[in-house]
Design a protein around this motif. Structure first.
Motif, PDB file in Angstrom:
ATOM      1  N   GLY A   1       0.704  -1.111   0.200  1.00  0.00           N
ATOM      2  CA  GLY A   1       0.088  -0.052  -0.109  1.00  0.00           C
ATOM      3  C   GLY A   1       0.769   1.444   0.088  1.00  0.00           C
ATOM      4  O   GLY A   1       0.506   1.885  -0.829  1.00  0.00           O
TER       5      GLY A   1
ATOM      6  N   ILE B   1      -5.570  -8.111  -5.034  1.00  0.00           N
ATOM      7  CA  ILE B   1      -5.473  -7.281  -4.166  1.00  0.00           C
ATOM      8  C   ILE B   1      -4.631  -6.175  -5.282  1.00  0.00           C
ATOM      9  O   ILE B   1      -4.598  -4.366  -5.608  1.00  0.00           O
TER      10      ILE B   1
ATOM     11  N   CYS C   1      -6.628  -4.623  -8.125  1.00  0.00           N
ATOM     12  CA  CYS C   1      -7.544  -3.722  -7.581  1.00  0.00           C
ATOM     13  C   CYS C   1      -6.906  -2.269  -7.868  1.00  0.00           C
ATOM     14  O   CYS C   1      -7.649  -1.006  -7.712  1.00  0.00           O
ATOM     15  N   GLN C   2      -5.752  -2.237  -7.169  1.00  0.00           N
ATOM     16  CA  GLN C   2      -5.096  -1.487  -6.346  1.00  0.00           C
ATOM     17  C   GLN C   2      -4.458  -0.429  -7.460  1.00  0.00           C
ATOM     18  O   GLN C   2      -3.987   0.663  -7.225  1.00  0.00           O
TER      19      GLN C   2
ATOM     20  N   TYR D   1      -5.641  -1.230  -0.630  1.00  0.00           N
ATOM     21  CA  TYR D   1      -6.612  -1.805  -0.177  1.00  0.00           C
ATOM     22  C   TYR D   1      -6.277  -2.798   0.511  1.00  0.00           C
ATOM     23  O   TYR D   1      -4.513  -3.290   0.720  1.00  0.00           O
ATOM     24  N   GLN D   2      -7.019  -3.551   1.484  1.00  0.00           N
ATOM     25  CA  GLN D   2      -6.418  -4.278   2.777  1.00  0.00           C
ATOM     26  C   GLN D   2      -7.527  -5.351   2.802  1.00  0.00           C
ATOM     27  O   GLN D   2      -9.074  -5.156   2.553  1.00  0.00           O
TER      28      GLN D   2
ATOM     29  N   LEU E   1     -12.722  -7.073   0.831  1.00  0.00           N
ATOM     30  CA  LEU E   1     -11.101  -6.033   0.029  1.00  0.00           C
ATOM     31  C   LEU E   1     -12.246  -4.414   0.239  1.00  0.00           C
ATOM     32  O   LEU E   1     -12.733  -4.186  -0.060  1.00  0.00           O
ATOM     33  N   TYR E   2     -11.004  -3.819   0.549  1.00  0.00           N
ATOM     34  CA  TYR E   2     -11.878  -2.903   1.670  1.00  0.00           C
ATOM     35  C   TYR E   2     -10.687  -2.131   0.656  1.00  0.00           C
ATOM     36  O   TYR E   2      -9.194  -2.132   1.637  1.00  0.00           O
ATOM     37  N   ALA E   3     -10.854  -0.847   0.586  1.00  0.00           N
ATOM     38  CA  ALA E   3     -10.058   0.736   0.375  1.00  0.00           C
ATOM     39  C   ALA E   3      -9.717   1.072   1.799  1.00  0.00           C
ATOM     40  O   ALA E   3     -10.818   1.129   2.712  1.00  0.00           O
ATOM     41  N   THR E   4      -8.630   1.852   2.460  1.00  0.00           N
ATOM     42  CA  THR E   4      -7.952   1.857   3.235  1.00  0.00           C
ATOM     43  C   THR E   4      -7.963   3.952   3.647  1.00  0.00           C
ATOM     44  O   THR E   4      -8.167   3.782   4.443  1.00  0.00           O
TER      45      THR E   4
ATOM     46  N   ASN F   1     -13.824   6.902  -1.486  1.00  0.00           N
ATOM     47  CA  ASN F   1     -13.123   5.931  -2.762  1.00  0.00           C
ATOM     48  C   ASN F   1     -14.812   5.035  -3.644  1.00  0.00           C
ATOM     49  O   ASN F   1     -15.620   5.518  -3.104  1.00  0.00           O
TER      50      ASN F   1
ATOM     51  N   GLN G   1     -16.184   2.622  -3.204  1.00  0.00           N
ATOM     52  CA  GLN G   1     -16.892   1.796  -2.298  1.00  0.00           C
ATOM     53  C   GLN G   1     -17.547   2.644  -1.289  1.00  0.00           C
ATOM     54  O   GLN G   1     -18.474   2.310  -0.390  1.00  0.00           O
TER      55      GLN G   1
END
Length: 814
Positions: free
Chosen positions: A254, A289, A292-293, A386-387, A394-397, A402, A404
């Protein structure tokens, strides 16, 4: 603001941004702490919580010892009275209350005497609340739940308990001021003796000398160290202006510098679990991951301009909040308030109003933070690190801005890359527009026709969104307006227009799709678009229709009011969707209430007056019964999963299983009750956790939560697995731009058709290559002792659904 997007950014600029993230986090942390100190709530800061947790056991033990010693000898009368009073409360609760009261007052320079009295008062309040719970548990629990739901403060809560006790004629203990002083003084001396955190200092004012409680150097040093650590651990993580650092192990993806605490691939404090992940082959998970990022975004400047226009004028549009329109209820005359019914109604109205004010403030703060970030990255191409959570989701930090986020936040983002639409891309752009408007329960051609029939209004909305307000009628008005701008460009430039708008395809209740696939349920599969059809099935509308039929037969006065107000799919959607994820009837009341509030914001007033919550509870009960009848596959699989989880929990082991992607899901809800010190008015604190011995191993896990959590976590894990596999497959097919939200997959319009094919193919591959229920059973059996393996039941029998039909179902994700 400059017009050009800054394309070339070096790593040093990113590192500077990470330093800024750290500083922003420190400032936010300090500001929040200062607010708590100003309100006399310093005990709720994380550094104060640490001090309380660290010293609670030694203080409680010393109090126990002190009481025992004093009882053994012939103490003076006054001291004996204090000891007798202290025996009315458990030592650990007394320790918790004393430490919190001292921390709330010490840094505010309060006189010692008033501090001791306050400690005694808080101890007495706790004793009386305990007495109330013993005498009338139903009344106590009702008030406790109400106070918790509104996050009430200490004095308000205390008053409510007192009023209820008096109304119910409950017995209460009374202490004199001197009684409170002696109890408080005794507890303070014990804390001072054990912890050396506080001391009494003399302050001279003229000839008068007054004692004050002051933190010791040791206490100040502890606080300073914990605050420093806490401020560093809470950065305000921002998007990156270079491609986020790739993940290849459980640590360090990240971000690039040591200005920020390193991220872990799974957001967890379980270091042992992270070490185990390092030994697993998770290549596909890491790849998904990273894919996506690596997607670059830019701010949709047209949308930002319109949003700020309405924001600054105080107009609420969709999820962008304007000024609060609800007027404060008019207070009746003092004479009228002597009437208990008038007083009750007025208080109920004020509770609703205060709740509206707090919700609105929260929305405004989120919106302001979102605009702040949009301005900050206005001239940049940026990315989202993302984490995963422990299910692999999957979640954006980053917070606020974002892919989501809420409707207005998603609308602020558009891909930095663009591709010519072409004929199919133009069709999917139109379908997306129709979906955003809310015209989505029909064929794709009907959706395209809907857009073409409204071409003039769409174009007018794009040309002048301030006066042409057709777009505001959409279900997702801001994403629809973004579509309007894009559609106008297409109409002006034709099929060669390079579109950058994220186009999303949403699953039809993905939880039910996974349940249906796992046991090949044809009945439920049909309802969630797993087989080809000319028009999409709509399970939410089916539930709503069945609820209406049920209401028409009901004699309850709320039934007709709901029929008059209107029960549509929007009310049924979230409850039905979340039943797969473990939602229960009581949470459905909140879901129904949220929809009613959203309608109210649009001017659709409800007929329930101050009985809204009762009406929502009534409808939730009806809906729960109806939905349970409609959803066949979910009920069977959920029950089986829970039965298996109970067997594992009985053996004192966590529940661990592997997704088809190879990601190990570890469900380990610990039983914190033995560690909790729960006070009625001053919250809870946890005792320091000691190593669990073998004989206590079975009590380590919360068996109820382990069973209740397995079904939603199993579904979430399969959702995440499907998303990860789709990302890898689509990337291999040449798709590079993604906006992914669990069960909603977004890409460029020109790539939507291929992404849909990848989505359906990976889903079929999961269920043709794996018997996911049998795999789950085998994973659990592998952890059980030999004598218990045969107790694990076989999965439910499979039905007649042919999983390959998903490949031909265009509405599977649509």
């Amino acid at each position: 603001m400059a017009d050009k997007i800054k394309e070339q950014v070096n790593l040093q600029e990113q590192i500077n941004l990470e330093l800024e993230s750290r500083v922003l986090g420190i400032n936010r942390y300090e500001k929040n702490n200062e607010k708590k100190k100003e309100r006399g709530q310093e005990a709720t800061t994380d550094y104060a919580k640490y001090l309380v947790k660290y010293f609670i056991k030694p203080v409680a033990d010393k109090l126990d010892e002190y009481i025992a010693n004093e009882k053994a000898k012939n103490s003076p009368v006054l001291r004996a009275q204090a000891i007798e009073n202290l025996q009315l409360i458990e030592p650990d609760k007394a320790a918790s209350i004393t430490l919190k009261t001292l921390l709330n007052n010490a840094t505010r320079r309060k006189p010692a005497t008033s501090t001791f009295i306050k400690i005694g008062k808080h101890i007495l309040d706790e004793i009386n609340c305990q007495a109330m719970e013993e005498q009338n548990p139903e009344l106590f629990n009702k008030i406790y739940a109400d106070l918790k739901s509104r996050n009430a403060g200490y004095e308000y809560s205390r008053r409510k308990y007192l009023e209820a006790s008096q109304r119910d004629g409950l017995q209460r203990i009374e202490w004199t001021v001197k009684d409170k002083l002696r109890v408080g003084r005794t507890l303070y001396v014990i804390v001072e003796l054990v912890s050396n955190l506080f001391t009494e200092l003399d302050f001279r004012k003229g000839k008068k000398v007054q004692k004050f409680i002051s933190p010791t150097d040791k206490c100040i040093k502890w606080i300073r160290e914990k605050k420093l650590r806490g401020s560093i651990l809470h950065p305000e993580r921002l998007p990156t202006v270079v491609i986020p650092k790739a993940w290849s192990s459980p640590h360090g993806g990240g971000y690039y510098s040591d200005h920020l605490p390193p991220l872990t691939v799974v957001k967890t404090k379980n270091n042992k679990y992270l070490q185990e992940l390092a030994e697993k082959d998770m290549t596909g998970v890491y790849d998904s991951i990273n894919i996506c990022q690596e997607t670059p975004f830019v701010i949709n400047r047209e949308i930002l301009k319109v949003q700020k226009h309405f924001w600054e004028k105080g107009h609420t549009v969709g999820s962008v909040p304007g000024d609060l329109k609800d007027e404060k209820p008019i207070k009746p005359s003092e004479e009228s308030l002597k009437n208990k019914e008038i007083l009750r109604k007025y208080k109920a109205q004020m509770v609703v109003w205060y709740g509206e004010v707090e919700r609105h403030k929260s929305k405004q703060i989120q919106c302001a933070k979102t605009f702040e970030l949009a301005d900050k990255f206005y001239n940049y191409k940026f990315y989202f690190p993302y984490q995963l959570d422990f299910r692999g989701r999957l979640y954006a930090t980053t917070a606020f801005l974002n892919p989501q986020g809420a409707d207005y936040q998603k609308a602020l983002l558009t891909f930095a890359n663009a591709k010519p639409l072409g004929e199919k891309g133009a069709c999917y752009l139109a379908i997306h527009g129709s979906n955003c408007f809310g015209y989505d329960k029909c064929s794709f051609q009907d959706r395209i026709d809907f857009v073409e029939e409204h071409n003039d209004k769409i174009k007018a909305s794009a040309e002048d969104p301030y006066n042409n307000k057709f777009w505001m009628d959409a279900d997702d008005p801001w994403q629809f307006l973004a579509f309007c701008f894009e559609w106008k460009n297409f109409l002006d430039q034709g099929l060669e227009y390079k579109s950058s708008l994220p186009i999303s395809m949403d699953a039809t209740c993905s939880g039910l799709q996974h349940f249906s696939a796992s046991i090949r349920s044809l009945v439920t599969g049909k309802q969630v678009n797993m087989i080809p059809s000319e028009v999409p099935a709509d399970i939410y509308q089916k539930v709503a229709d069945n609820v209406i039929l049920r209401l028409q037969k009901e004699e309850n006065p709320f039934a007709q009011k709901w029929l008059d107000f209107g029960v549509d799919r929007s009310i049924a959607k979230r409850p039905t969707m979340t039943i797969c994820y473990g939602s229960r009837q009581y949470s459905w009341t909140d879901f129904v209430n949220e929809i009613v509030q959203k309608r109210k914001e649009k001017g659709h007033m409800h007929p329930f007056g101050d009985e809204l919550l009762k009406a929502c509870s009534y409808l939730a009960k009806i809906m729960w019964q109806v939905a349970s009848d409609v959803i066949e596959a979910a009920s069977k699989v959920m029950k089986w999963l829970q039965d298996v989880a109970r067997i594992a929990s009985a053996e004192g082991i966590p529940i661990v299983w592997y997704t088809p992607m190879g990601f190990p899901v570890q469900q380990a809800y610990e039983n914190y009750k033995p560690l909790q010190i729960q006070t009625k008015l001053m919250g809870k604190v946890f005792r320091p956790q000691l190593k669990v011995s073998d004989e206590n191993l079975n009590s380590k896990w919360d068996k109820r939560k382990q069973a209740a959590g397995v079904s939603p976590n199993w579904v979430h894990a399969l959702d995440s697995c499907h998303l990860q596999m789709t990302l890898c497959t689509a990337f291999a097919e040449g798709i590079k731009d993604f906006a992914m939200v669990h069960d909603s997959y977004g890409t460029l319009a020109a790539d939507v058709e291929r992404l849909g094919e990848c989505c359906r193919a990976t889903f079929v591959d999961i269920y043709k290559s794996h018997d996911v229920l049998m795999d789950f059973r085998n994973d659990i059996i592998s952890m059980l002792p030999e004598s218990k393996k045969d107790q694990v039941p076989m999965p439910p029998a499979k039905g007649d659904l042919i999983i390959d039909q998903v490949l031909e179902s265009e509405f599977f994700f649509s």
